[in-house]
Scaffold this motif. Structure first.
Motif, PDB file in Angstrom:
ATOM      1  N   LEU A 274       0.831  -1.210   0.000  1.00  0.00           N
ATOM      2  CA  LEU A 274       0.000   0.000   0.000  1.00  0.00           C
ATOM      3  C   LEU A 274       0.864   1.258   0.000  1.00  0.00           C
ATOM      4  CD1 LEU A 274      -2.707  -1.098   2.596  1.00  0.00           C
ATOM      5  CD2 LEU A 274      -3.004  -0.892   0.120  1.00  0.00           C
ATOM      6  N   LYS A 275       1.888   1.285   0.826  1.00  0.00           N
ATOM      7  CA  LYS A 275       2.785   2.448   0.889  1.00  0.00           C
ATOM      8  C   LYS A 275       3.537   2.639  -0.418  1.00  0.00           C
ATOM      9  CE  LYS A 275       3.602   2.759   5.857  1.00  0.00           C
ATOM     10  NZ  LYS A 275       4.620   2.676   6.925  1.00  0.00           N
ATOM     11  N   ALA A 276       3.952   1.537  -1.048  1.00  0.00           N
ATOM     12  CA  ALA A 276       4.663   1.640  -2.330  1.00  0.00           C
ATOM     13  C   ALA A 276       3.740   2.213  -3.402  1.00  0.00           C
ATOM     14  CB  ALA A 276       5.191   0.269  -2.749  1.00  0.00           C
ATOM     15  N   SER A 277       2.481   1.798  -3.426  1.00  0.00           N
ATOM     16  CA  SER A 277       1.527   2.339  -4.386  1.00  0.00           C
ATOM     17  C   SER A 277       1.334   3.835  -4.165  1.00  0.00           C
ATOM     18  CB  SER A 277       0.173   1.627  -4.256  1.00  0.00           C
ATOM     19  OG  SER A 277      -0.811   2.286  -5.031  1.00  0.00           O
ATOM     20  N   HIS A 278       1.241   4.231  -2.904  1.00  0.00           N
ATOM     21  CA  HIS A 278       1.057   5.646  -2.578  1.00  0.00           C
ATOM     22  C   HIS A 278       2.284   6.465  -2.979  1.00  0.00           C
ATOM     23  CE1 HIS A 278       0.962   9.185   0.135  1.00  0.00           C
ATOM     24  NE2 HIS A 278      -0.308   9.177  -0.228  1.00  0.00           N
ATOM     25  N   ALA A 279       3.457   5.992  -2.632  1.00  0.00           N
ATOM     26  CA  ALA A 279       4.686   6.742  -2.898  1.00  0.00           C
ATOM     27  C   ALA A 279       5.006   6.825  -4.391  1.00  0.00           C
ATOM     28  CB  ALA A 279       5.854   6.106  -2.152  1.00  0.00           C
ATOM     29  N   GLN A 280       4.812   5.715  -5.107  1.00  0.00           N
ATOM     30  CA  GLN A 280       5.175   5.662  -6.526  1.00  0.00           C
ATOM     31  C   GLN A 280       4.019   6.001  -7.454  1.00  0.00           C
ATOM     32  OE1 GLN A 280       6.621   1.678  -6.950  1.00  0.00           O
ATOM     33  NE2 GLN A 280       8.248   1.969  -5.470  1.00  0.00           N
TER      34      GLN A 280
ATOM     35  N   LYS B  32      -4.447   6.652  -2.289  1.00  0.00           N
ATOM     36  CA  LYS B  32      -4.369   8.090  -2.008  1.00  0.00           C
ATOM     37  C   LYS B  32      -4.013   8.354  -0.558  1.00  0.00           C
ATOM     38  CE  LYS B  32      -7.614   9.886  -5.385  1.00  0.00           C
ATOM     39  NZ  LYS B  32      -8.829  10.713  -5.505  1.00  0.00           N
ATOM     40  N   ALA B  33      -4.505   7.493   0.358  1.00  0.00           N
ATOM     41  CA  ALA B  33      -4.230   7.666   1.786  1.00  0.00           C
ATOM     42  C   ALA B  33      -4.371   6.320   2.491  1.00  0.00           C
ATOM     43  CB  ALA B  33      -5.196   8.678   2.397  1.00  0.00           C
ATOM     44  N   ILE B  34      -3.621   6.180   3.589  1.00  0.00           N
ATOM     45  CA  ILE B  34      -3.669   4.963   4.393  1.00  0.00           C
ATOM     46  C   ILE B  34      -3.957   5.366   5.831  1.00  0.00           C
ATOM     47  CG2 ILE B  34      -2.409   2.921   5.162  1.00  0.00           C
ATOM     48  CD1 ILE B  34      -0.531   3.422   2.701  1.00  0.00           C
ATOM     49  N   GLY B  35      -5.072   4.901   6.350  1.00  0.00           N
ATOM     50  CA  GLY B  35      -5.441   5.181   7.733  1.00  0.00           C
ATOM     51  C   GLY B  35      -5.273   3.938   8.590  1.00  0.00           C
ATOM     52  N   PRO B  36      -5.527   4.060   9.879  1.00  0.00           N
ATOM     53  CA  PRO B  36      -5.369   2.904  10.763  1.00  0.00           C
ATOM     54  C   PRO B  36      -6.357   1.778  10.473  1.00  0.00           C
ATOM     55  CG  PRO B  36      -6.318   4.758  11.949  1.00  0.00           C
ATOM     56  CD  PRO B  36      -5.947   5.254  10.592  1.00  0.00           C
TER      57      PRO B  36
ATOM     58  N   ILE C 218      -9.540  -6.745   3.642  1.00  0.00           N
ATOM     59  CA  ILE C 218      -8.680  -7.068   2.507  1.00  0.00           C
ATOM     60  C   ILE C 218      -8.229  -8.527   2.593  1.00  0.00           C
ATOM     61  CG2 ILE C 218      -6.476  -6.569   1.374  1.00  0.00           C
ATOM     62  CD1 ILE C 218      -6.794  -3.657   2.329  1.00  0.00           C
ATOM     63  N   ASP C 219      -8.498  -9.273   1.508  1.00  0.00           N
ATOM     64  CA  ASP C 219      -8.102 -10.676   1.440  1.00  0.00           C
ATOM     65  C   ASP C 219      -6.727 -10.836   0.780  1.00  0.00           C
ATOM     66  OD1 ASP C 219     -10.523 -11.600   2.569  1.00  0.00           O
ATOM     67  OD2 ASP C 219     -11.500 -11.430   0.615  1.00  0.00           O
ATOM     68  N   ALA C 220      -6.462 -10.019  -0.231  1.00  0.00           N
ATOM     69  CA  ALA C 220      -5.185 -10.109  -0.955  1.00  0.00           C
ATOM     70  C   ALA C 220      -4.931  -8.789  -1.656  1.00  0.00           C
ATOM     71  CB  ALA C 220      -5.229 -11.239  -1.971  1.00  0.00           C
ATOM     72  N   ILE C 221      -3.646  -8.538  -1.958  1.00  0.00           N
ATOM     73  CA  ILE C 221      -3.251  -7.338  -2.686  1.00  0.00           C
ATOM     74  C   ILE C 221      -2.270  -7.739  -3.782  1.00  0.00           C
ATOM     75  CG2 ILE C 221      -2.124  -5.076  -2.571  1.00  0.00           C
ATOM     76  CD1 ILE C 221      -2.895  -4.920   0.348  1.00  0.00           C
ATOM     77  N   GLU C 222      -2.494  -7.219  -4.986  1.00  0.00           N
ATOM     78  CA  GLU C 222      -1.560  -7.437  -6.091  1.00  0.00           C
ATOM     79  C   GLU C 222      -0.851  -6.107  -6.358  1.00  0.00           C
ATOM     80  OE1 GLU C 222      -3.277  -9.287  -9.599  1.00  0.00           O
ATOM     81  OE2 GLU C 222      -4.958  -9.916  -8.351  1.00  0.00           O
ATOM     82  N   GLY C 223       0.449  -6.130  -6.386  1.00  0.00           N
ATOM     83  CA  GLY C 223       1.205  -4.924  -6.669  1.00  0.00           C
ATOM     84  C   GLY C 223       2.645  -5.264  -6.995  1.00  0.00           C
ATOM     85  N   ASP C 224       3.368  -4.275  -7.467  1.00  0.00           N
ATOM     86  CA  ASP C 224       4.787  -4.481  -7.799  1.00  0.00           C
ATOM     87  C   ASP C 224       5.666  -4.256  -6.606  1.00  0.00           C
ATOM     88  OD1 ASP C 224       4.175  -5.061 -10.402  1.00  0.00           O
ATOM     89  OD2 ASP C 224       4.379  -3.001 -11.066  1.00  0.00           O
TER      90      ASP C 224
END
Length: 92
Positions: free
Chosen positions: A38-44, A62-66, A86-92
């Motif tokens: 999630l942080k990588a998606s936000h930053a990149q 766009k944003a990540i909350g607690p 969230i069950d799964a996340i696909e990302g680089d």
């Protein structure tokens, strides 16, 4: 030591040496690994796919909350997803 027992000993030693492959990369808990993506998606500003209850949500974080993640895509300016769902996340 007989010839057959020596052969057996050498075979077992060779098998032990090949069985000790380098350890795979260690993964942390699901929550921490998910947070990295999630942080990588936000930053990149790169898109990811989140799986929630059999559905997929594609977008950029766009944003990540607690307890929530705010995403957006071409169709919707804001998509709010509960992190606990969230069950799964696909990302680089």
């Amino acid at each position: 030591m007989t010839r057959s027992s020596l052969f057996l000993l050498l075979t077992m030693t060779a098998m032990t040496a090949t069985a000790q492959d380098p350890a795979p990369a260690q993964a942390d808990t699901f929550e921490r690994e998910a947070l990295k993506v999630l942080k990588a998606s936000h930053a990149q500003k790169k898109g990811i796919v989140i799986h929630v209850g059999g559905q997929t949500i594609t977008g950029i974080v766009k944003a990540i909350g607690p307890d929530a993640v705010v995403m957006g895509n071409r169709e919707h300016a804001q998509i709010i997803v509960r992190r606990e769902r969230i069950d799964a996340i696909e990302g680089d």
